[in-house]
Design an enzyme around this catalytic site. Structure first.
Site, PDB file in Angstrom:
ATOM      1  N   LYS A 103       0.711  -1.489   0.231  1.00 35.92           N
ATOM      2  CA  LYS A 103      -0.138  -0.074   0.470  1.00 35.92           C
ATOM      3  C   LYS A 103       1.040   1.117  -0.093  1.00 35.92           C
ATOM      4  O   LYS A 103       1.817   1.288   0.433  1.00 35.92           O
ATOM      5  CB  LYS A 103      -0.662   0.075   1.737  1.00 35.92           C
ATOM      6  N   ARG A 153      -3.979 -10.224   4.384  1.00 33.34           N
ATOM      7  CA  ARG A 153      -4.321 -10.714   2.836  1.00 33.34           C
ATOM      8  C   ARG A 153      -3.021  -9.935   2.191  1.00 33.34           C
ATOM      9  O   ARG A 153      -2.135  -8.615   2.478  1.00 33.34           O
ATOM     10  CB  ARG A 153      -5.620  -9.299   2.726  1.00 33.34           C
TER      11      ARG A 153
END
Length: 289
Positions: free
Chosen positions: A229, A268
């Site tokens: 991210k 995840r």
């Protein structure tokens, strides 16, 4: 310590908490921020899913629509199913024992994917964008991940800052989980995800990491996705330039380790092998208390 849950997926339960489970990401999309277009072909996506399983993934999360920052959320249910169904079907055919998750906020996609073999619906909107989703989950009796998101991807850059991001996430996740229960979803089917990066600015993700243990009070299993991210890219910037997506792995493993020590049950990630090995060591630290 991490609470232990029996997460009900319909025909079976997954034990969560004794060790960290790894959810491998398969994006069957042309435009996901990290690997968009790499696995748009269903054979390539299937091969990638099988590779992630060989690397130790416990769950395969298949998605057919990007929700990256700035994305317009507008892929039709038909197109989404055209992308994901061949992958779910092929993976289940080759590895019938595998737990497959469908990453979608559309009730019709969830229903069809579950009938094709998926056992978890991973909804980035916390079951809020499709008014039929909560009732559908209740009917098809699968596991559900309710993720926290502020606004929609196209609005993220203009959202006003929250007072206390951790309090906001905890309060809204509690409200959304209770709404799901009222709609008929059984509590033991629900897991919660604070949605790192989803409507949170770069600096708001770090308090969420630092105080992740506060979410344990909600009483549900906790899922977390920090993989590749942009808040990691910003922290790893060099010469004023954010680290490229491919250069965020080691920073992500630091986030993974912190999350496990603070109570995450499922991580995840795109980088399964690295996550599995980091989790094995972090789990050993947890158990040595």
């Amino acid at each position: 310590m991490r609470a232990v849950f029996q997460w009900s997926l319909g025909t079976r339960t997954l034990e969560l908490g004794k060790r960290t489970l790894i959810m491998g990401i398969v994006n069957v999309t042309p435009d996901s921020f990290s690997d968009g277009g790499l696995y748009l072909d269903s054979d390539k996506a299937t091969d990638h899913a099988l590779k992630l399983l060989d690397e130790g993934a416990d769950i395969i999360d298949v998605g057919g629509e990007s929700t990256r920052p700035g994305a317009k959320v507008e892929v039709s249910a038909e197109e989404e199913l055209r992308r994901v169904l061949p992958v779910i079907t092929a993976v289940k055919k080759q590895r019938p024992e595998v737990v497959v998750s469908i990453d979608s906020y559309k009730a019709s996609v969830a229903r069809t994917a579950v009938s094709a073999g998926a056992e978890i619906v991973n909804d980035v909107s916390g079951l809020r964008w499709d008014p039929l989703m909560a009732r559908t989950i209740a009917e098809i009796k699968c596991g559900a991940v309710l993720m926290h998101m502020r606004g929609r991807p196209e609005e993220w850059r203009t959202l006003p800052p929250p007072g206390d991001v951790v309090l906001l996430v905890r309060r809204e996740l509690r409200e959304w989980a209770e709404a799901a229960v009222l709609a008929g979803v059984r509590r033991e089917r629900i897991a919660l995800d604070p949605g790192f990066g989803f409507g949170k600015s770069f600096e708001q993700n770090y308090p969420l990491l630092a105080r992740f243990q506060d979410l344990q009070s909600l009483g549900f299993p906790l899922v977390a996705g920090t993989s590749r991210k942009s808040f990691l890219g910003r922290m790893l910037a060099k010469d004023g330039k954010d680290a490229a997506v491919a250069d965020r792995l080691y920073g992500n493993l630091a986030a993974h380790t912190a999350l496990i020590l603070k109570g995450a049950h499922i991580l995840r990630t795109h980088d399964v092998k690295a996550a599995v090995e980091a989790a094995r060591v972090a789990d050993a630290i947890l158990q040595a208390h």
